[in-house]
Design a protein around this motif. Sequence first.
Motif, PDB file in Angstrom:
ATOM      1  N   ASN A  54      65.356  34.611  -0.934  1.00  0.00           N
ATOM      2  CA  ASN A  54      65.743  35.782  -1.208  1.00  0.00           C
ATOM      3  C   ASN A  54      67.143  36.493  -0.897  1.00  0.00           C
ATOM      4  O   ASN A  54      67.340  37.203  -1.854  1.00  0.00           O
ATOM      5  CB  ASN A  54      64.627  36.784  -0.058  1.00  0.00           C
ATOM      6  CG  ASN A  54      63.191  36.809  -0.372  1.00  0.00           C
ATOM      7  OD1 ASN A  54      62.771  36.101  -1.452  1.00  0.00           O
ATOM      8  ND2 ASN A  54      62.354  37.244   0.411  1.00  0.00           N
ATOM      9  N   ARG A  55      67.837  35.878   0.028  1.00  0.00           N
ATOM     10  CA  ARG A  55      69.159  36.217   0.222  1.00  0.00           C
ATOM     11  C   ARG A  55      70.110  36.025  -0.947  1.00  0.00           C
ATOM     12  O   ARG A  55      70.590  36.662  -1.506  1.00  0.00           O
ATOM     13  CB  ARG A  55      69.511  35.710   1.420  1.00  0.00           C
ATOM     14  CG  ARG A  55      71.190  36.314   1.859  1.00  0.00           C
ATOM     15  CD  ARG A  55      71.653  35.606   3.118  1.00  0.00           C
ATOM     16  NE  ARG A  55      70.602  36.287   4.356  1.00  0.00           N
ATOM     17  CZ  ARG A  55      70.926  35.885   5.433  1.00  0.00           C
ATOM     18  NH1 ARG A  55      71.907  35.089   5.916  1.00  0.00           N
ATOM     19  NH2 ARG A  55      70.077  36.427   6.535  1.00  0.00           N
ATOM     20  N   SER A  56      69.660  34.603  -1.362  1.00  0.00           N
ATOM     21  CA  SER A  56      70.651  34.415  -2.645  1.00  0.00           C
ATOM     22  C   SER A  56      70.365  35.339  -3.832  1.00  0.00           C
ATOM     23  O   SER A  56      71.224  35.674  -4.697  1.00  0.00           O
ATOM     24  CB  SER A  56      70.470  32.914  -2.964  1.00  0.00           C
ATOM     25  OG  SER A  56      70.762  32.216  -1.845  1.00  0.00           O
ATOM     26  N   ILE A  57      68.833  35.347  -4.130  1.00  0.00           N
ATOM     27  CA  ILE A  57      68.391  36.544  -5.339  1.00  0.00           C
ATOM     28  C   ILE A  57      69.252  37.569  -5.011  1.00  0.00           C
ATOM     29  O   ILE A  57      69.948  38.267  -6.078  1.00  0.00           O
ATOM     30  CB  ILE A  57      67.084  36.506  -5.081  1.00  0.00           C
ATOM     31  CG1 ILE A  57      66.470  35.333  -5.383  1.00  0.00           C
ATOM     32  CG2 ILE A  57      66.571  37.563  -6.255  1.00  0.00           C
ATOM     33  CD1 ILE A  57      64.807  35.094  -5.244  1.00  0.00           C
ATOM     34  N   ILE A  58      69.176  38.438  -3.951  1.00  0.00           N
ATOM     35  CA  ILE A  58      69.954  39.731  -3.465  1.00  0.00           C
ATOM     36  C   ILE A  58      71.286  39.679  -3.939  1.00  0.00           C
ATOM     37  O   ILE A  58      71.837  40.493  -4.721  1.00  0.00           O
ATOM     38  CB  ILE A  58      69.449  40.224  -2.326  1.00  0.00           C
ATOM     39  CG1 ILE A  58      68.007  40.606  -2.272  1.00  0.00           C
ATOM     40  CG2 ILE A  58      70.299  41.566  -1.984  1.00  0.00           C
ATOM     41  CD1 ILE A  58      67.605  40.826  -0.901  1.00  0.00           C
ATOM     42  N   LYS A  59      71.995  38.461  -3.496  1.00  0.00           N
ATOM     43  CA  LYS A  59      73.444  38.379  -3.783  1.00  0.00           C
ATOM     44  C   LYS A  59      73.823  38.415  -5.244  1.00  0.00           C
ATOM     45  O   LYS A  59      74.877  38.987  -5.706  1.00  0.00           O
ATOM     46  CB  LYS A  59      74.010  37.284  -3.134  1.00  0.00           C
ATOM     47  CG  LYS A  59      75.433  36.722  -3.062  1.00  0.00           C
ATOM     48  CD  LYS A  59      76.004  35.732  -2.498  1.00  0.00           C
ATOM     49  CE  LYS A  59      77.250  35.569  -2.309  1.00  0.00           C
ATOM     50  NZ  LYS A  59      77.871  34.974  -3.829  1.00  0.00           N
ATOM     51  N   ARG A  60      72.974  37.568  -6.038  1.00  0.00           N
ATOM     52  CA  ARG A  60      73.135  37.342  -7.521  1.00  0.00           C
ATOM     53  C   ARG A  60      73.067  38.733  -8.038  1.00  0.00           C
ATOM     54  O   ARG A  60      73.744  39.123  -9.043  1.00  0.00           O
ATOM     55  CB  ARG A  60      72.469  36.237  -8.031  1.00  0.00           C
ATOM     56  CG  ARG A  60      72.532  34.899  -7.779  1.00  0.00           C
ATOM     57  CD  ARG A  60      71.949  33.822  -8.501  1.00  0.00           C
ATOM     58  NE  ARG A  60      72.480  32.532  -8.025  1.00  0.00           N
ATOM     59  CZ  ARG A  60      72.212  31.592  -8.530  1.00  0.00           C
ATOM     60  NH1 ARG A  60      71.610  31.647  -9.930  1.00  0.00           N
ATOM     61  NH2 ARG A  60      72.698  30.310  -8.156  1.00  0.00           N
ATOM     62  N   PHE A  61      72.192  39.518  -7.825  1.00  0.00           N
ATOM     63  CA  PHE A  61      71.695  40.881  -8.434  1.00  0.00           C
ATOM     64  C   PHE A  61      73.128  41.709  -8.087  1.00  0.00           C
ATOM     65  O   PHE A  61      73.578  42.566  -8.888  1.00  0.00           O
ATOM     66  CB  PHE A  61      70.608  41.451  -7.863  1.00  0.00           C
ATOM     67  CG  PHE A  61      69.350  41.044  -8.670  1.00  0.00           C
ATOM     68  CD1 PHE A  61      68.978  41.739 -10.071  1.00  0.00           C
ATOM     69  CD2 PHE A  61      68.391  40.074  -8.466  1.00  0.00           C
ATOM     70  CE1 PHE A  61      67.830  41.332 -10.753  1.00  0.00           C
ATOM     71  CE2 PHE A  61      67.388  39.596  -9.101  1.00  0.00           C
ATOM     72  CZ  PHE A  61      67.218  40.334 -10.366  1.00  0.00           C
ATOM     73  N   ASN A  62      73.485  41.969  -6.785  1.00  0.00           N
ATOM     74  CA  ASN A  62      74.685  42.514  -6.595  1.00  0.00           C
ATOM     75  C   ASN A  62      76.030  42.198  -7.568  1.00  0.00           C
ATOM     76  O   ASN A  62      76.552  42.964  -7.645  1.00  0.00           O
ATOM     77  CB  ASN A  62      75.122  42.363  -4.910  1.00  0.00           C
ATOM     78  CG  ASN A  62      74.305  43.031  -3.971  1.00  0.00           C
ATOM     79  OD1 ASN A  62      73.834  44.124  -4.212  1.00  0.00           O
ATOM     80  ND2 ASN A  62      73.924  42.745  -2.680  1.00  0.00           N
ATOM     81  N   GLU A  63      75.942  40.850  -7.762  1.00  0.00           N
ATOM     82  CA  GLU A  63      77.258  40.269  -8.458  1.00  0.00           C
ATOM     83  C   GLU A  63      77.056  40.993  -9.849  1.00  0.00           C
ATOM     84  O   GLU A  63      78.102  41.072 -10.369  1.00  0.00           O
ATOM     85  CB  GLU A  63      77.180  38.952  -8.488  1.00  0.00           C
ATOM     86  CG  GLU A  63      77.681  38.384  -7.098  1.00  0.00           C
ATOM     87  CD  GLU A  63      77.475  37.022  -6.789  1.00  0.00           C
ATOM     88  OE1 GLU A  63      77.805  36.379  -5.752  1.00  0.00           O
ATOM     89  OE2 GLU A  63      76.590  36.165  -7.761  1.00  0.00           O
ATOM     90  N   VAL A  64      75.940  41.093 -10.209  1.00  0.00           N
ATOM     91  CA  VAL A  64      75.667  41.516 -11.834  1.00  0.00           C
ATOM     92  C   VAL A  64      75.444  42.914 -12.018  1.00  0.00           C
ATOM     93  O   VAL A  64      75.223  43.185 -13.128  1.00  0.00           O
ATOM     94  CB  VAL A  64      74.640  40.227 -12.540  1.00  0.00           C
ATOM     95  CG1 VAL A  64      75.146  38.848 -12.180  1.00  0.00           C
ATOM     96  CG2 VAL A  64      73.260  40.629 -11.933  1.00  0.00           C
ATOM     97  N   SER A  65      75.252  43.573 -11.079  1.00  0.00           N
ATOM     98  CA  SER A  65      74.730  45.121 -11.150  1.00  0.00           C
ATOM     99  C   SER A  65      75.400  45.690 -12.269  1.00  0.00           C
ATOM    100  O   SER A  65      74.503  46.516 -13.140  1.00  0.00           O
ATOM    101  CB  SER A  65      74.962  45.769  -9.827  1.00  0.00           C
ATOM    102  OG  SER A  65      76.392  45.873  -9.490  1.00  0.00           O
TER     103      SER A  65
END
Length: 224
Positions: free
Chosen positions: A26-37
């Motif tokens: 979950n933490r990695s998924i959220i990090k990726r969404f932050n990066e591509v927002s």
Amino acid sequence: MAGTTYTTVSEGNQFLDHITEKGLDNRSIIKRFNEVSSKYNEALGSVDYMGPRTLANILAELHPSGRGNVRVLDVAAGTGLVAVELRKKGFVNNDGLEPSEQMLAEAKRNNLYGRYICDLVGENTFDIENDTYSAVTMSALSVEIFKKLPVKALEELARVVKPGGHILMGHYDFAFDSEVLKANFRSLEGRGLWKLIEKRSTPDFTKGKHGLVSIHRVMKPAQI
């Protein structure tokens, strides 16, 4: 990835593959969404993402009148694509729940929700009172999270919806094949917390890929 311009279906699908990579926690998924927002809306537009419009259309069917008084919680709100479509249908009393701060920031820039709740649907308890909403919408929660949604997560969705209200969940049809998810859906049904009203096929959830919307009516034991 975040600096890429997305203009074709192939580029959009590459983007989706990146943020929905199998095996991510979950933490990695959220990090990726932050990066591509900042590129999220563009990328989803390139694949003709129809999930938000489909959910808004179904909710409009369920509420043919009085939509301005219908309070909606949009879970996995992202940049607010569902809220945009809800507003077109007259649903203006919407809150968003999303674990990515940067995705929520994009929604805030467009003033799409009344309340912005930075939280993940999972084992946690939402900072929301019981029976607050008439409906919950959830479109394209990360596949890796969706297919493993625990019973607690589904209980939370039912808890914050008024008896008689609805929970609408849209995703690719294969995402609903998870045995964990199906067992947890049955658990809520067996305990009288909700009732499955319909599983509606959506031929183009994104271009060339079929989807499904599950429509549940919140019952709660006192209503059985």
